[in-house]
Design an enzyme around this catalytic site. Structure first.
Site, PDB file in Angstrom:
ATOM      1  CG  ASP A  61      -1.896   1.136   1.230  1.00  0.00           C
ATOM      2  OD1 ASP A  61      -2.131   1.735   0.166  1.00  0.00           O
ATOM      3  OD2 ASP A  61      -2.419   1.437   2.314  1.00  0.00           O
TER       4      ASP A  61
ATOM      5  CD  GLU B 203      -5.217   6.175  -0.772  1.00  0.00           C
ATOM      6  OE1 GLU B 203      -6.254   5.512  -0.887  1.00  0.00           O
ATOM      7  OE2 GLU B 203      -4.337   5.914   0.078  1.00  0.00           O
ATOM      8  CD  GLU B 204      -2.403   4.997   2.905  1.00  0.00           C
ATOM      9  OE1 GLU B 204      -3.510   4.757   3.417  1.00  0.00           O
ATOM     10  OE2 GLU B 204      -1.760   4.151   2.261  1.00  0.00           O
TER      11      GLU B 204
ATOM     12  CG  HIS C 200      -2.713   1.040   6.836  1.00  0.00           C
ATOM     13  ND1 HIS C 200      -3.899   1.744   7.023  1.00  0.00           N
ATOM     14  CD2 HIS C 200      -2.368   1.213   5.531  1.00  0.00           C
ATOM     15  CE1 HIS C 200      -4.236   2.319   5.875  1.00  0.00           C
ATOM     16  NE2 HIS C 200      -3.324   2.006   4.956  1.00  0.00           N
TER      17      HIS C 200
END
Length: 930
Positions: free
Chosen positions: A189, A222-223, A320
């Site tokens: 990610d 983006e997160e 994450h």
């Protein structure tokens, strides 16, 4: 073949079935025995317990083996042999290693390093290419990101445009984000998405110019708000885009799946990729908000583009976290995403995409490398035909069978399956909800299939005992067929519901993942028709008993071959039934059971198992996120097991005693394992969320706050060396939905700004306070100083403001009345957002590490306010575990940046992983009155 009370004579001795009236001699003598091959066929396909057991075992092996193969990365993905593709993969893998060297969230120096690395790589790839161009997107945007929340963002997206030979074609956008979260290296990610973009860029740069323009968006931040994608919407290049492919990672490795697509018109082209892996079940989950995380797909779709969301989806317990690193992924994972991206982009960029299907949702799936898709209108039509056709066909056949063929269906035979389902579901609900869920609530995180298998075993045993008991008391001519018809009716009702939902399909009420019921109903209903046709074209029981015929069928059903290990039970069952009925039925239903079994069970079992496993494998880790998720997962486990059993229920009467014994042992063992297994381990860890907070209104003391499921992690915090050495008490507070927040005063203060006292982390200067404007409005102006910072949030807790201003250089702002609603920019370059309904939160994101935030706002005081002031809570975030990464004069030991976080990571058990709670790992807050 009818149920065991119908009894294939392959399990009954000659003298039990075919004695002649006078001499009692057998119908066949030893000279008329068939050859070995015929005996073997009869032995295998005769309706015997041993035969059925063999079929069931083979079905289970077939189901699990095919499902595991289809979902296995190593078995289904081949590394490239083509020279160019091999070079692209090697280069992309090296890019991934460099990108994911450090955590690189938007609020970290490493984020700048990744930006610069990507910029350098892009220039290397596109140099000397006459039809490519690069742009460093410096857009600044101010917009309403959620209700009453306004966000300001300064972009540094990296954009590349490969100009196509046909400028009239809408461009294709390829997008991925290069930021990670603070607690993760961001390999999946979204490092693999970025590395794939670089690979696709290299592919286009080394091939002929495409017909369609292709634009690459390497976007940032983006997160915590999809900011990079949102900023790109304002870029001039965006206007020429018609299609997109978004690359994302909401898991940590494995295979990249087609999460969702905007419409059938673009989804259908996913069949051009070499390794399709897709299911619209996940699309339904996203569209119905069962999956709470979002991707840039949302921004592009809302902006009117048509495209796909391709992403990694599991496992979410290391998503994450620091475990999302280069050690935990496979080169084939990268190649799966990269190769599919190349194939899709290459096809779309060189073909004319028509508007056919652009207004329809898509239903899609893949299996064994084949991709299937359909517009929902086509599926609605097919379902509607099936819903109408099968009752029309089966109704008359059932009437003829009952009325003229004397098929007697007693009340107990008719009600046995519905009662069995109600009884089984009730018992299983008690066992699972009051047993498994209470004894070991988080076990689905690590052993979901154990729960499914145990629940399935218990359910099968209940069905076996109940249905055989009813059948013994009240035998039926063909209980198997009765059960098939009743299951067909269940599927028929479900199909009506699914079809109604599909005909009105929309976001929030999506049914595109329910397509398997079409196939399940078709298989079950077709098998029921075969059974009814067999009855319809047979002689009635009355005729058969009156004509005195002893003649067996040409199939030789009067013969008995095979092992005797189960035949005694079957002979006993025969003696329990009327002889004429048995004789008639065995004459007319020799081996049709095997046709019905092969039609229903293997394919239905595979569809249900594969669909159920995909769903569970995708969301089982979310049990750590809420009690609602826990309840949903346990419900899905029960639904999975009950639907998986349905295809076998018509044949459950014939289960071999050994398989029943095996199910019993497995159920007992499963219950024992469920009671004692640890729910978390190194491969399936517990994920906890961290933030260290400082409230300067109270003191400079810092408090560590950890969030997770209630009652499972406070002992971990109490075991930290700093907690034990200072005799600090860990205090926990129950939150909603089964969550818990535990905190303790930390002796390990954050040191993200070396040499700075915590009181200097945030300072607010009130430039103008409560200045009265026209229309009764009040205005204020503040300057926030937060060194080495990129992210702050302002909360207007008591009164909502009507407008916010992000000052550029000049303080001059137009009169409130003249400011248009929404976003505007005045002649001085100030960014303004006006919302008369009120704004209660302003989110700030900037690029310059040491530039102050200069903010203005207007508000309307309440009539009963004694003091015309506005309360503003300022909270700023730091996310850099290693501030020195990226250069500069602030280099420091990474272990000293946030020592409280490092302590937790270092001293926690190996079955615990850590993720960020907020956009930063440290927050410092200050409250002011303006």
């Amino acid at each position: 073949m009818p149920q065991e009370e119908v009894h294939d004579t392959s399990s009954v001795s000659d003298d039990n079935l075919t004695n002649t009236g006078g001499g009692g001699s057998n119908y066949y003598n030893s000279h008329n025995q068939p050859n070995v091959f015929v005996r073997a066929i009869r032995s295998i396909f005769g309706y015997r317990k041993t035969s059925l057991t063999l079929f069931v075992i083979l079905t289970i092996i077939f189901t699990i083996a095919l499902s595991l193969y289809d979902n296995n990365l190593d078995l289904t993905i081949e590394l490239p042999t083509n020279k160019l593709e091999n070079e692209i993969l090697k280069s992309s893998w090296l890019d991934l290693q460099n990108i994911a060297r450090y955590p690189h969230t938007y609020g970290s120096r490493a984020n700048d390093r990744v930006h610069d690395y990507l910029e350098s790589r892009i220039h290397d790839i596109i140099k000397e290419n006459p039809y490519t161009e690069y742009n460093n997107d410096g857009e600044k945007v101010l917009y309403e990101s959620a209700k009453s929340i306004v966000s300001y963002y300064e972009s540094n997206n990296l954009l590349v445009r490969i100009n196509g030979s046909d400028a009239s074609l809408p461009a294709l956008l390829l997008s991925a984000h290069y930021d990670s979260v603070p607690s993760s290296f961001g390999v999946t990610d979204d490092g693999m998405g970025i590395a794939s973009l670089l690979g696709v860029l290299r592919f286009f740069a080394q091939n002929e110019q495409p017909r369609r323009t292709v634009i690459f968006n390497f976007n940032n931040d983006e997160e915590f708000g999809l900011y990079g994608a949102q900023a790109f919407v304002s870029h001039p290049w965006f206007k020429q885009i018609g299609f997109f492919l978004n690359l994302e990672g909401t898991g940590a490795g494995g295979k990249a799946i087609l999460f969702r697509g905007t419409d059938y018109g673009i989804v259908k082209y996913f069949n051009k990729v070499r390794y399709p892996y897709a299911t619209s079940i996940f699309q339904q989950g996203f569209n119905n908000h069962l999956i709470h995380s979002e991707t840039d797909y949302k921004v592009y779709k809302e902006a009117g583009l048509r495209g796909l969301d391709l992403a990694f989806y599991k496992p979410r317990d290391i998503y994450h976290t620091a475990e999302d690193n280069i050690k935990n992924i496979n080169l084939k994972s990268l190649w799966h995403m990269l190769s599919n991206s190349i194939d899709f982009a290459n096809f779309v960029s060189n073909q004319k995409i028509n508007d056919s299907g652009k207004d329809e949702f898509a239903v899609y799936t893949s299996f064994l490398g084949y991709f299937f898709s359909s517009p929902i209108s086509a599926l609605v039509t097919i379902n509607s035909v099936l819903i109408v056709l099968f009752p029309i066909l089966s109704g008359p056949l059932l009437f003829i069978t009952v009325r003229y063929k004397k098929w007697k269906i007693g009340t107990s035979n008719f009600l046995s399956l519905p009662l069995a389902i109600v009884l089984t579901v009730a018992i299983v609900m008690i066992v699972v909800n009051q047993g498994f869920q209470i004894a070991n609530p988080f076990l689905p995180s690590s052993h979901p299939l154990l729960l499914v298998a145990t629940t399935t075993s218990i359910s099968l045993l209940i069905y076996y005992v109940f249905l055989n008991g009813v059948n013994w008391v009240s035998p039926s001519g063909d209980q198997k067929l009765i059960t098939i018809i009743e299951i067909s009716f269940i599927y028929w009702l479900i199909l009506i519901y699914v079809t109604h939902g599909l005909s009105q399909n929309k976001i929030g009420d999506d049914h595109t993942g329910e397509f398997p019921f079409t196939v399940l109903f078709f298989l079950e209903a077709t098998a029921s028709l075969f059974g009814l046709i067999g009855w319809t074209f047979s002689r009635s029981i009355k005729q058969s008993s009156n004509d005195g015929s002893d003649e067996p069928l040409l199939t030789g059903t009067a013969e008995r071959y095979g092992s005797d290990d189960t035949d005694e039970d079957e002979q006993e069952e025969f003696r329990h039934h009327d002889g004429n009925t048995v004789k008639h039925l065995m004459q007319h239903f020799g081996y049709d059971w095997s046709l019905q079994y092969l039609l229903i069970v293997p394919i239905s079992s595979l569809i249900i198992f594969n669909s159920g496993w995909l769903v569970l494998d995708g969301i089982n880790k979310s049990i750590q996120e809420s009690f609602a998720a826990e309840n949903l997962i346990y419900l899905l486990i029960q639904l999975f097991s009950q639907f998986w059993i349905l295809p076998i229920l018509p044949f459950v009467y014939k289960l071999n005693r050994f398989i029943v014994f095996g199910l019993t042992i497995f159920a007992i063992s499963g219950v024992a394992l469920i009671s004692f297994l640890d729910p978390f381990n190194q491969e399936n860890p517990l994920k906890l969320r961290f933030i260290q907070k400082v409230d300067l209104n109270k003191s400079q003391d810092s408090f560590v706050e950890v969030y997770g499921r209630k009652g499972i992690f406070s002992d971990i915090l109490s075991d930290m060396p700093s907690v034990k050495e200072t005799h600090t008490k860990v205090e926990c507070e129950a939150l909603s939905d089964g969550l818990e927040a535990c905190s303790y005063k930390s002796a390990l203060a954050p040191n993200v700004i070396p040499g700075k006292s915590l009181k200097d982390y945030v300072n607010v200067e009130i430039v103008n306070s409560s200045k009265i404007e026209s229309y009764g409005l009040l205005s204020g102006e503040i300057i926030i100083t937060a060194p080495e910072n990129r992210m702050c949030t302002l909360y207007f807790t008591k009164k909502k403001v009507k407008a916010v201003v992000i000052y550029n250089k000049s303080k001059s702002v137009n009169n409130f009345k003249s400011i248009p609603d929404g976003f505007s920019r005045d002649s001085k370059g100030n960014y303004i957002y006006k919302d008369v309904a009120g704004i209660d939160q302003l989110v700030l994101n900037k690029l310059d590490w040491n530039k102050n935030y200069h903010i203005g706002f207007d508000w309307l005081p309440n009539i009963d306010d004694e003091v015309n002031t506005l309360s503003v809570d300022v909270e700023c975030y730091w996310a850099d575990l290693a501030p020195g990464i990226g250069g500069g004069d602030n280099a420091t030991n990474a272990e000293l940046a946030i020592p409280a976080y490092n302590e937790l990571v270092h001293y926690s058990p190996n079955w615990v992983t850590w993720a960020n709670r907020e956009k930063g790992l440290v927050s410092v807050s200050l409250k002011i009155e303006v």
